[in-house]
Design a protein around this motif. Sequence first.
Motif, short mmCIF file in Angstrom:
data_model
loop_
_atom_site.label_atom_id
_atom_site.label_comp_id
_atom_site.label_asym_id
_atom_site.label_seq_id
_atom_site.Cartn_x
_atom_site.Cartn_y
_atom_site.Cartn_z
N THR A 3 0.82 -1.21 0.00
CA THR A 3 0.00 0.00 0.00
C THR A 3 0.85 1.26 0.00
O THR A 3 0.32 2.35 -0.15
CB THR A 3 -0.91 0.02 1.23
OG1 THR A 3 -0.12 -0.03 2.40
CG2 THR A 3 -1.89 -1.14 1.20
N THR A 4 2.16 1.12 0.16
CA THR A 4 3.05 2.28 0.17
C THR A 4 3.54 2.54 -1.26
O THR A 4 4.10 1.66 -1.88
CB THR A 4 4.27 2.03 1.07
OG1 THR A 4 3.81 1.70 2.38
CG2 THR A 4 5.15 3.25 1.14
N PRO A 5 3.32 3.73 -1.78
CA PRO A 5 3.82 4.05 -3.11
C PRO A 5 5.34 3.98 -3.15
O PRO A 5 6.02 4.38 -2.19
CB PRO A 5 3.34 5.47 -3.36
CG PRO A 5 2.27 5.71 -2.37
CD PRO A 5 2.55 4.81 -1.21
N LYS A 6 5.88 3.48 -4.23
CA LYS A 6 7.33 3.32 -4.33
C LYS A 6 8.06 4.64 -4.56
O LYS A 6 9.21 4.79 -4.18
CB LYS A 6 7.64 2.34 -5.44
CG LYS A 6 7.19 0.93 -5.13
CD LYS A 6 7.42 0.02 -6.30
CE LYS A 6 7.03 -1.39 -6.00
NZ LYS A 6 5.62 -1.59 -5.73
N LEU A 7 7.41 5.60 -5.18
CA LEU A 7 8.05 6.88 -5.46
C LEU A 7 7.91 7.89 -4.33
O LEU A 7 8.62 8.89 -4.30
CB LEU A 7 7.47 7.48 -6.74
CG LEU A 7 7.80 6.78 -8.04
CD1 LEU A 7 7.07 7.46 -9.20
CD2 LEU A 7 9.29 6.79 -8.29
N PRO A 46 10.21 21.99 -5.64
CA PRO A 46 9.11 21.79 -6.60
C PRO A 46 9.15 20.41 -7.26
O PRO A 46 8.10 19.82 -7.52
CB PRO A 46 9.33 22.89 -7.64
CG PRO A 46 10.19 23.89 -6.99
CD PRO A 46 11.01 23.16 -5.99
N ALA A 47 10.36 19.89 -7.52
CA ALA A 47 10.46 18.56 -8.13
C ALA A 47 9.93 17.50 -7.17
O ALA A 47 9.22 16.57 -7.60
CB ALA A 47 11.90 18.26 -8.51
N GLY A 48 10.24 17.62 -5.90
CA GLY A 48 9.73 16.68 -4.91
C GLY A 48 8.22 16.76 -4.77
O GLY A 48 7.53 15.74 -4.66
N LEU A 49 7.68 17.97 -4.80
CA LEU A 49 6.23 18.14 -4.73
C LEU A 49 5.55 17.53 -5.95
O LEU A 49 4.55 16.82 -5.82
CB LEU A 49 5.89 19.63 -4.61
CG LEU A 49 4.40 19.95 -4.51
CD1 LEU A 49 3.81 19.36 -3.23
CD2 LEU A 49 4.19 21.44 -4.55
N ALA A 50 6.08 17.79 -7.13
CA ALA A 50 5.49 17.24 -8.35
C ALA A 50 5.57 15.72 -8.37
O ALA A 50 4.62 15.04 -8.75
CB ALA A 50 6.20 17.82 -9.58
N LEU A 51 6.70 15.17 -7.94
CA LEU A 51 6.84 13.71 -7.89
C LEU A 51 5.89 13.10 -6.87
O LEU A 51 5.32 12.03 -7.10
CB LEU A 51 8.29 13.33 -7.57
CG LEU A 51 8.64 11.86 -7.64
CD1 LEU A 51 8.40 11.32 -9.04
CD2 LEU A 51 10.08 11.64 -7.23
N GLY A 52 5.68 13.78 -5.76
CA GLY A 52 4.74 13.29 -4.76
C GLY A 52 3.31 13.28 -5.26
O GLY A 52 2.56 12.33 -5.04
N VAL A 53 2.92 14.33 -5.96
CA VAL A 53 1.57 14.38 -6.53
C VAL A 53 1.42 13.30 -7.59
O VAL A 53 0.41 12.58 -7.63
CB VAL A 53 1.27 15.79 -7.11
CG1 VAL A 53 0.00 15.77 -7.95
CG2 VAL A 53 1.18 16.80 -6.00
N PHE A 54 2.42 13.15 -8.45
CA PHE A 54 2.39 12.11 -9.48
C PHE A 54 2.28 10.73 -8.85
O PHE A 54 1.49 9.89 -9.29
CB PHE A 54 3.65 12.20 -10.35
CG PHE A 54 3.79 11.07 -11.31
CD1 PHE A 54 3.01 11.01 -12.45
CD2 PHE A 54 4.70 10.06 -11.06
CE1 PHE A 54 3.15 9.95 -13.33
CE2 PHE A 54 4.84 9.00 -11.94
CZ PHE A 54 4.07 8.95 -13.08
N SER A 55 3.05 10.49 -7.79
CA SER A 55 3.03 9.20 -7.12
C SER A 55 1.67 8.93 -6.48
O SER A 55 1.15 7.80 -6.56
CB SER A 55 4.13 9.15 -6.06
OG SER A 55 4.06 7.97 -5.32
N VAL A 57 -1.28 10.20 -7.35
CA VAL A 57 -2.29 9.97 -8.40
C VAL A 57 -2.11 8.59 -9.01
O VAL A 57 -3.08 7.87 -9.22
CB VAL A 57 -2.20 11.09 -9.47
CG1 VAL A 57 -3.03 10.74 -10.70
CG2 VAL A 57 -2.65 12.41 -8.89
N ARG A 58 -0.87 8.22 -9.28
CA ARG A 58 -0.61 6.91 -9.87
C ARG A 58 -1.03 5.78 -8.94
O ARG A 58 -1.62 4.79 -9.37
CB ARG A 58 0.87 6.79 -10.20
CG ARG A 58 1.22 5.56 -10.99
CD ARG A 58 2.65 5.58 -11.36
NE ARG A 58 3.21 4.32 -10.89
CZ ARG A 58 4.46 4.03 -10.83
NH1 ARG A 58 5.35 4.93 -11.18
NH2 ARG A 58 4.87 2.87 -10.42
N GLU A 59 -0.75 5.94 -7.66
CA GLU A 59 -1.13 4.90 -6.68
C GLU A 59 -2.64 4.81 -6.54
O GLU A 59 -3.18 3.72 -6.40
CB GLU A 59 -0.49 5.19 -5.33
CG GLU A 59 -0.80 4.18 -4.26
CD GLU A 59 -0.18 2.83 -4.53
OE1 GLU A 59 -0.67 1.83 -3.93
OE2 GLU A 59 0.77 2.73 -5.32
#
Length: 64
Positions: A3-7, A46-55, A57-59
């Motif tokens: 249940t933990t996203p990998k990213l 900002p890159a960490g925030l964007a990657l967190g949002v992407f992760s 949404v993907r999860e």
Amino acid sequence: MSTTPKLMPLAVALFALGVVAIVAMFVAGERGLPVWVFAAGWLLAPAGLALGVFSAVRESRTRR
């Protein structure tokens, strides 16, 4: 099934490093810091925030 996203841990680490760089900029002022600290503050948070949002949404889409 995990249940933990990998990213997400990577996103949190990038965001935290960016925030630390931003705090260092405010503490030290405009002078006395290398250029890479300014670049880290502008790019990592900002890159960490964007990657967190992407992760997130993907999860959420893979759980359906």
